[in-house]
Design a protein around this motif. Structure first.
Motif, PDB file in Angstrom:
ATOM      1  N   GLY A   1       2.621  49.160  43.040  1.00 26.84           N
ATOM      2  CA  GLY A   1       3.418  48.259  42.204  1.00 26.84           C
ATOM      3  C   GLY A   1       4.818  48.732  41.888  1.00 26.84           C
ATOM      4  O   GLY A   1       5.665  47.925  41.477  1.00 26.84           O
ATOM      5  N   TRP A   2       5.114  50.030  42.080  1.00 27.46           N
ATOM      6  CA  TRP A   2       6.411  50.544  41.653  1.00 27.46           C
ATOM      7  C   TRP A   2       7.596  49.877  42.349  1.00 27.46           C
ATOM      8  O   TRP A   2       8.583  49.527  41.686  1.00 27.46           O
TER       9      TRP A   2
ATOM     10  N   TYR B   1       7.812  46.912  43.286  1.00 30.45           N
ATOM     11  CA  TYR B   1       7.943  45.585  42.682  1.00 30.45           C
ATOM     12  C   TYR B   1       8.645  45.671  41.328  1.00 30.45           C
ATOM     13  O   TYR B   1       9.346  44.735  40.923  1.00 30.45           O
TER      14      TYR B   1
ATOM     15  N   GLY C   1      12.226  45.992  42.390  1.00 25.31           N
ATOM     16  CA  GLY C   1      12.753  44.848  43.110  1.00 25.31           C
ATOM     17  C   GLY C   1      13.624  45.239  44.283  1.00 25.31           C
ATOM     18  O   GLY C   1      14.686  44.657  44.506  1.00 25.31           O
TER      19      GLY C   1
ATOM     20  N   ARG D   1       9.282  48.018  50.674  1.00 27.28           N
ATOM     21  CA  ARG D   1       8.287  48.326  49.647  1.00 27.28           C
ATOM     22  C   ARG D   1       7.114  49.123  50.190  1.00 27.28           C
ATOM     23  O   ARG D   1       6.617  50.037  49.519  1.00 27.28           O
ATOM     24  N   LYS D   2       6.660  48.779  51.389  1.00 25.34           N
ATOM     25  CA  LYS D   2       5.483  49.468  51.919  1.00 25.34           C
ATOM     26  C   LYS D   2       5.762  50.943  52.158  1.00 25.34           C
ATOM     27  O   LYS D   2       4.957  51.811  51.791  1.00 25.34           O
TER      28      LYS D   2
ATOM     29  N   SER E   1       6.206  52.749  48.781  1.00 26.22           N
ATOM     30  CA  SER E   1       4.905  52.914  48.123  1.00 26.22           C
ATOM     31  C   SER E   1       4.106  54.039  48.770  1.00 26.22           C
ATOM     32  O   SER E   1       3.436  54.825  48.075  1.00 26.22           O
TER      33      SER E   1
ATOM     34  N   LEU F   1       7.985  40.490  34.981  1.00 29.43           N
ATOM     35  CA  LEU F   1       7.354  41.365  35.965  1.00 29.43           C
ATOM     36  C   LEU F   1       6.220  40.630  36.667  1.00 29.43           C
ATOM     37  O   LEU F   1       5.469  39.875  36.037  1.00 29.43           O
ATOM     38  N   SER F   2       6.083  40.865  37.964  1.00 28.47           N
ATOM     39  CA  SER F   2       4.958  40.322  38.716  1.00 28.47           C
ATOM     40  C   SER F   2       3.698  41.110  38.381  1.00 28.47           C
ATOM     41  O   SER F   2       3.756  42.151  37.696  1.00 28.47           O
TER      42      SER F   2
ATOM     43  N   PRO G   1       1.661  43.063  40.324  1.00 30.38           N
ATOM     44  CA  PRO G   1       1.675  44.473  40.738  1.00 30.38           C
ATOM     45  C   PRO G   1       2.613  45.322  39.892  1.00 30.38           C
ATOM     46  O   PRO G   1       2.315  46.475  39.588  1.00 30.38           O
ATOM     47  N   ALA G   2       3.747  44.750  39.481  1.00 30.76           N
ATOM     48  CA  ALA G   2       4.696  45.490  38.665  1.00 30.76           C
ATOM     49  C   ALA G   2       4.122  45.767  37.281  1.00 30.76           C
ATOM     50  O   ALA G   2       4.317  46.855  36.721  1.00 30.76           O
TER      51      ALA G   2
END
Length: 243
Positions: free
Chosen positions: A38-39, A41, A44, A48-49, A52, A214-215, A217-218
């Motif tokens: 989630g970080w 996210y 932003g 991301r992958k 993470s 925040l979404s 995951p965030a």
């Protein structure tokens, strides 16, 4: 919602501490993976992958080292794991070909995620300390202090009011829990509680200062990260004050 995630993470760590070291390690690993996913996210940022993955592998390496290392040297390899994670973050920024305008934000933000999640290895290291042998209740005292700070953090008041109240309540909740439920000395419990309360209040400030929602995951990452970040801090405080 972030506070609820933090409470759930805290309850899982405290509950696992009364079971066994492998149970604590398993809970920390799950929290590390959730925070790592989630970080990006939260930040932003692109890539991301890969970012993470860098956060997760660094923290997992720190957790593995804390699990197998002797009690007095449980976090010896933590700086190495963090350094490798930071190196991976810089390498990702150099190699990726998109989102050039976000390179600085990605580097700084992901580096903070590497550090926060890797500090979670401290919860595993703390379980190896002699003060936690036989379920002495040190983790319970810490958990009650953090819970008190989290409850105060939910108050819809300005920071100048909430922050000192949160630290004070955490510092009082620790000794009270120690006196009623455990054999932990009151003064160390108060110090641990006050420090943990300060960390939670700082995390609250970071969350409420955001302008965008925040979404999912965030939210999970924001809730789990402060609890993980407390791990190494609690470990060193226990060694300093109780060992």
């Amino acid at each position: 919602m972030a506070a609820l995630v933090a409470v759930a993470a805290l309850a899982a760590i405290v509950g696992a501490s009364y079971l066994s070291l492998p149970a604590t390690a398993a809970v920390v690993v799950v929290l590390v993976l959730a925070a790592a996913i989630g970080w990006p996210y939260v930040l932003g940022v692109p890539a991301r992958k890969s970012q993470s993955t860098a956060v997760a592998l660094s923290a997992l390496a720190a957790c593995a080292a804390a699990y197998v290392a002797p009690s007095g040297a449980a976090l010896t390899w933590l700086p190495v794991a963090v350094a490798l994670g930071l190196g991976a973050v810089f390498l990702i920024q150099l190699l990726r070909g998109t989102g050039q305008s976000f390179r600085l934000e990605s580097t700084l933000g992901t580096s903070s995620g590497v550090l926060l999640t890797a500090l979670g290895a401290g919860w595993i290291a703390a379980e190896n300390l002699s003060v936690n042998a036989g379920a002495s209740g040190v983790t319970l005292v810490t958990g009650i202090s953090v819970l008190a700070a989290l409850l105060v953090a939910l108050l819809p008041w300005p920071d100048r009011m909430v922050a000192p109240i949160g630290v004070l309540f955490a510092a009082l909740a620790g000794p009270l829990c120690a006196l009623v439920f455990t054999d932990v000395e009151e003064l160390p419990a108060a110090v641990i509680g006050a420090v943990c309360g300060a960390v939670i209040m700082a995390a609250r400030r970071l969350v409420i200062s955001r302008d965008t929602p925040l979404s999912a995951p965030a939210l999970i990452a924001v809730g789990a990260a402060p609890i993980l970040g407390l791990g190494s801090l609690v470990y060193f405080l226990e060694r300093l004050l109780l060992s």
